[in-house]
Design an enzyme around this catalytic site. Structure first.
Site, PDB file in Angstrom:
ATOM      1  N   SER A 105       0.822  -1.208   0.000  1.00  0.00           N
ATOM      2  CA  SER A 105       0.000   0.000   0.000  1.00  0.00           C
ATOM      3  C   SER A 105       0.861   1.264   0.000  1.00  0.00           C
ATOM      4  O   SER A 105       1.677   1.436  -0.890  1.00  0.00           O
ATOM      5  CB  SER A 105      -0.969  -0.057   1.182  1.00  0.00           C
ATOM      6  OG  SER A 105      -1.943   0.931   1.041  1.00  0.00           O
ATOM      7  N   ASP A 247      -2.505   6.305  -3.901  1.00  0.00           N
ATOM      8  CA  ASP A 247      -1.407   5.604  -3.236  1.00  0.00           C
ATOM      9  C   ASP A 247      -0.971   4.468  -4.178  1.00  0.00           C
ATOM     10  O   ASP A 247      -1.590   4.260  -5.234  1.00  0.00           O
ATOM     11  CB  ASP A 247      -1.819   5.148  -1.824  1.00  0.00           C
ATOM     12  CG  ASP A 247      -2.738   3.959  -1.793  1.00  0.00           C
ATOM     13  OD1 ASP A 247      -3.482   3.757  -2.773  1.00  0.00           O
ATOM     14  OD2 ASP A 247      -2.719   3.213  -0.802  1.00  0.00           O
ATOM     15  N   ASP A 249      -1.206   1.276  -4.494  1.00  0.00           N
ATOM     16  CA  ASP A 249      -2.113   0.224  -4.962  1.00  0.00           C
ATOM     17  C   ASP A 249      -3.484   0.786  -5.336  1.00  0.00           C
ATOM     18  O   ASP A 249      -4.414   0.032  -5.625  1.00  0.00           O
ATOM     19  CB  ASP A 249      -2.221  -0.933  -3.959  1.00  0.00           C
ATOM     20  CG  ASP A 249      -2.857  -0.533  -2.652  1.00  0.00           C
ATOM     21  OD1 ASP A 249      -2.622   0.607  -2.198  1.00  0.00           O
ATOM     22  OD2 ASP A 249      -3.586  -1.350  -2.061  1.00  0.00           O
ATOM     23  N   ASP A 251      -6.025   2.262  -3.914  1.00  0.00           N
ATOM     24  CA  ASP A 251      -7.318   2.185  -3.228  1.00  0.00           C
ATOM     25  C   ASP A 251      -7.650   3.503  -2.536  1.00  0.00           C
ATOM     26  O   ASP A 251      -8.809   3.820  -2.311  1.00  0.00           O
ATOM     27  CB  ASP A 251      -7.418   0.989  -2.264  1.00  0.00           C
ATOM     28  CG  ASP A 251      -6.323   0.934  -1.227  1.00  0.00           C
ATOM     29  OD1 ASP A 251      -5.375   1.761  -1.283  1.00  0.00           O
ATOM     30  OD2 ASP A 251      -6.394   0.044  -0.359  1.00  0.00           O
TER      31      ASP A 251
HETATM   32 MG    MG Z   1      -3.513   1.352  -0.390  1.00  0.00          MG
END
Ligand code: MG
Length: 457
Positions: A105, A247, A249, A251
């Site tokens: 993340s 960010d 990844d 999300d």
């Molecule tokens: Mg994330």
């Protein structure tokens, strides 16, 4: 000293080459695969979608995870380099029994991690996470012989399927007619390629920075104010309507307004909720550490907000249980169940663009209309016994407040609230305070600070 490997509710996280090695990744996947088989009710074949973010260690760890899953007889669908929400969406679309994302993340490049999703597209509950941890820790792996090994196939449809689902919740033509000028900062994570395609679909004029998914992050990857000065400058230079920061990844999403000002990650969910509640009534869910803005918005629309313990799985679970129309977390993670029970920056982007298109208002105007609070987030060292003493003392001091003890203690007052909780991953307590203004917030911060000094020193 090397940090320890962190095994939490959402998977493992560690430093590549120190404690997160291919053998750890493979064993973790063997444990997860065995858990899925044991909980599948005797299903003949169990399958898992696997994706990774852009970190240089991603391919190596993905190979190890695939190998581990196959060794316990689990079929693998390799999605390649994709966002975390894409994995959540694809595993449901392909009717898989689980999903694995190789990502750490918002953590820096030396970290990587293995995030798990169950067949419903949601991260494991704390009970399921504890079971998976046991399978891994006890090396409880149901290895199979060569006839039973899992098979690996690839699927390159993630972007197209994900984008279709996201566009289905907004009016693509209405947004498209506005020709919004957008600056996108994907921090060299997984979000760049798919988000540029999405923005092209809604006719935005896009300036993309840090959009190559190299995993060599151009700045510290957490999408918070201090890391987004480049985006703020680009928005000003391009005379853009809005800036979006993802960010690694993809999300979480943070927003920069048309003047080049970072508006704060709490506004991502608030703006998304503002749009949803302008269209329908219903309820929302968020964690106990998230701003009251969403309550104001929901109440105005005759709705209510369910508060859960911190953690995406808790929020997503509450949303499914109560059939919530919107939800997410104050860190910029928005969930719309029509797309999937997972935080998704692409969902946040289209909901905010739709709100701008329908109202004809700028981000600055929309944020001002929602109003706001003063919020402070801090953490301090406290071991288990100190944390318990601090909670007890706070409960006595704030006896007049409305108390929620779901996750530490949250005290609600007329002019603000205080959330004190222990971290799931570090020996620290987190203190989140929100109040109508800084003076009101400081009163609560000082009160907790006095307790802390007395107990921890
Ligand atoms: Mg994330």
């Amino acid at each position: 000293m090397a940090e320890r490997l962190i095994i939490s509710i959402s998977g493992v996280r560690g430093i590549v080459g120190e404690n997160l090695t291919p053998s750890v990744a493979s064993d973790y996947a063997r444990g997860f695969g065995t858990f899925l088989k044991d909980s599948s009710g005797g299903k003949e074949k169990v399958s898992v979608c696997v994706g990774r973010d852009s970190r240089p260690s991603g391919e190596m760890l993905k190979e190890a995870v695939v190998e581990g899953l196959c060794s316990v007889g689990v079929d693998v669908i390799d999605l390649g380099l994709v966002t975390t929400p894409s994995v959540g969406i694809m595993l449901r679309d392909l009717r898989c029994d689980g999903g694995v994302v190789i990502t750490a993340s918002h953590n820096p490049v030396q970290y990587n991690g293995i995030k798990l999703l169950l067949g419903n597209g949601i991260a494991p509950s704390s009970e399921a996470a504890a079971q998976i941890k046991q399978y891994f820790g006890n090396k409880q792996f149901s290895d199979v012989d060569s006839a039973g090994l899992g098979e690996v196939t690839s699927n390159s449809q993630s972007d197209a399927i994900h984008i279709d689902k996201v566009l289905a919740i907004v009016d693509k033509d209405l947004i498209g007619a506005k020709n919004f000028r957008v600056v996108l900062d994907s921090v060299n994570g997984a979000g760049g390629p798919i988000t540029k395609k999405l923005l092209a679909e809604v006719n935005c004029k896009v300036t993309a920075i840090n959009d190559e998914p190299t995993g060599l992050f151009a700045h510290t990857p957490e999408p918070i104010a201090e890391n987004l000065t480049g985006l703020c400058e680009a928005v000003k230079a391009e005379h853009a309507d809005i800036g979006f920061a993802q960010d690694p990844d993809a999300d979480r999403l943070a927003i920069v307004d048309g003047k080049g000002n970072y508006i704060g990650e709490e506004y991502t969910l608030a703006l998304a909720a503002e749009y949803i509640f302008s269209k329908k009534s219903g309820s929302a869910a968020t964690n106990l550490s998230t701003s009251r803005m969403i309550d104001d918005i929901a109440v105005k629309a005759g709705g209510k907000v369910y508060r859960t313990a911190v953690g995406e799985a808790n929020v997503a679970g509450a949303m499914v249980e109560h059939n919530c129309v919107i939800g997410g977390e104050g860190n910029g993670g928005v969930i719309d169940l029509r797309v999937g029970p997972i935080r998704d920056s692409l969902v946040s982007i289209v909901l905010v663009l739709q709100l701008m298109a329908e109202t004809g208002k700028t981000v600055e105007e929309l944020a001002r209309q929602i109003g706001g609070y003063y919020m402070s987030k801090e953490k301090f060292a406290a071991d288990e016994s100190e944390a318990a003493q601090i909670l007890n003392a706070a409960k006595k001091l704030f006896a007049g407040a409305k108390l929620d003890a779901t996750d530490g203690y949250r005290f609600d007052f007329d002019d603000g609230w205080v959330h004190l909780r222990t971290s799931n991953t570090e020996p620290v307590m987190r203190l989140i305070v929100e109040a109508k203004d800084k003076v009101a917030a400081q009163k609560y911060i000082d009160a907790v600070s006095d307790i802390r000094k007395e107990i921890v020193g």
